[in-house]
Scaffold this active site. Structure first.
Site, PDB file in Angstrom:
ATOM      1  N   CYS A   1       0.707  -0.986   0.379  1.00  0.00           N
ATOM      2  CA  CYS A   1       0.073  -0.011   0.201  1.00  0.00           C
ATOM      3  C   CYS A   1       0.838   1.244  -0.117  1.00  0.00           C
ATOM      4  CB  CYS A   1      -0.462   0.091   1.398  1.00  0.00           C
ATOM      5  SG  CYS A   1      -0.196  -0.269   2.701  1.00  0.00           S
TER       6      CYS A   1
ATOM      7  N   CYS B   1      -0.882  -3.832   8.027  1.00  0.00           N
ATOM      8  CA  CYS B   1      -0.605  -2.361   8.808  1.00  0.00           C
ATOM      9  C   CYS B   1      -0.478  -3.270  10.052  1.00  0.00           C
ATOM     10  CB  CYS B   1      -2.120  -1.536   9.464  1.00  0.00           C
ATOM     11  SG  CYS B   1      -2.387  -1.126   7.244  1.00  0.00           S
TER      12      CYS B   1
END
Lengths: 174, 127
Positions: B37, B106
């Site tokens: 990302c 994440c």
């Protein structure tokens, strides 16, 4: 599925994109569901599947980053959906600085000037990475393939930066 | 995709955002990035002479889950010894924030940031 085989192209990073587009149109015509309107349900279903395969293949080979990922995937190195993190300190420090520069644009007196400078810096850095990637992908050495994977990861960060910059530039024009 | 309340809370009121003076000898920095990302995370720890994490700061460029994960770990590591902090797992972070599967990376990023900072601490200690 080897998309280079599907489009009858040499498996190389610097493909002829005009030839790719031409082969894509030919294949699309050959497998289009309209051609099978009077055939069996099974034939129709097959045609729909083939069409989607041809579309996926075209999108994959058209985009340099996805093409590079596909080449590595054919050699057993999967990069899509990976969750490994990148730990190259110097590279990440540079990314941080560029992200900070993007934040500064909004508060700048001459935002467009900063945008242009950043576009140039990003393009220059990206060109260096792409050049390395091209030569690494041309090698059949396993170690080079792993290094190529690292270049692709870094190019993804550059793509993200460019997206952000384009978004900020759009906001400036509003 | 809906974010959990805890993610929104950390995202809207991030704890411990900022930087320490990187020339301070008690400060170590962990830098990590997620290629999927393009998120970048910097975690800094201020570690006492006896190996206790006295303070932590972070700077993260990324989605809400990445910011919440890094904000959460700055709270968790404070007061812990370096060895205790090293045991924090991404699964703990993901569970606390109720991260959906697509956002697990994440929490991995935040775990790896702690590890990277501790690695720098150990390298410094060895000198």
């Amino acid at each position: 599925m080897n998309y280079f085989d599907l489009f009858n192209l040499e498996p190389a990073f610097d493909i002829d994109t005009a030839l790719l587009a031409e082969r894509y149109r030919e294949l699309q015509r050959a497998v289009h569901p309209d051609k099978f309107a009077n055939d069996s349900e099974q034939q129709k279903l097959l045609s729909v599947q083939r069409t989607s395969q041809v579309n996926d293949g075209y999108q994959t080979l058209k985009n340099p980053l996805r093409r590079a990922e596909h080449m590595l995937s054919l050699r057993g190195i999967e990069l899509s959906h990976e969750t490994t993190t990148l730990k190259d300190g110097a590279f990440l420090m540079q990314q941080m600085e560029w992200r900070e520069a993007l934040e500064d644009i909004q508060h700048s007196q001459e935002p467009q000037e900063l945008v242009d400078e950043l576009y140039d810096s990003f393009a220059e850095f990206e060109a260096t990475l792409s050049k390395k990637l091209t030569s690494l992908l041309a090698s059949s050495d396993e170690a080079d393939a792993l290094l190529a994977a690292d270049q692709i990861r870094k190019l993804k960060f550059m793509a993200k930066l460019q997206d952000e910059l384009a978004r900020i530039e759009d906001d400036l024009l509003d | 995709m809906a974010y959990s309340e805890k993610v929104i809370d950390h995202y809207e009121n991030p704890r411990n955002v900022g930087s320490f003076d990187k020339n301070d000898p008690s400060v170590v920095t962990g830098m990590v990035g997620a290629p999927a990302c393009g998120d970048v995370m910097k975690l800094q720890l201020k570690i006492s002479a006896d190996g206790i994490i006295e303070d932590a700061k972070f700077k993260t460029y990324g989605c809400g889950s990445a910011i919440a994960s890094s904000s959460l770990v700055t709270e968790w590591v404070k007061g812990k010894s370096v060895d205790e902090a090293a045991t924090i797992k991404n699964a703990d972070i993901a569970e606390e924030l109720a991260l959906p599967p697509v956002k697990i990376h994440c929490s991995i990023l935040a775990e790896d940031a702690i590890k990277a900072a501790i690695e720098e601490y150990k390298t410094k200690q060895a000198k």
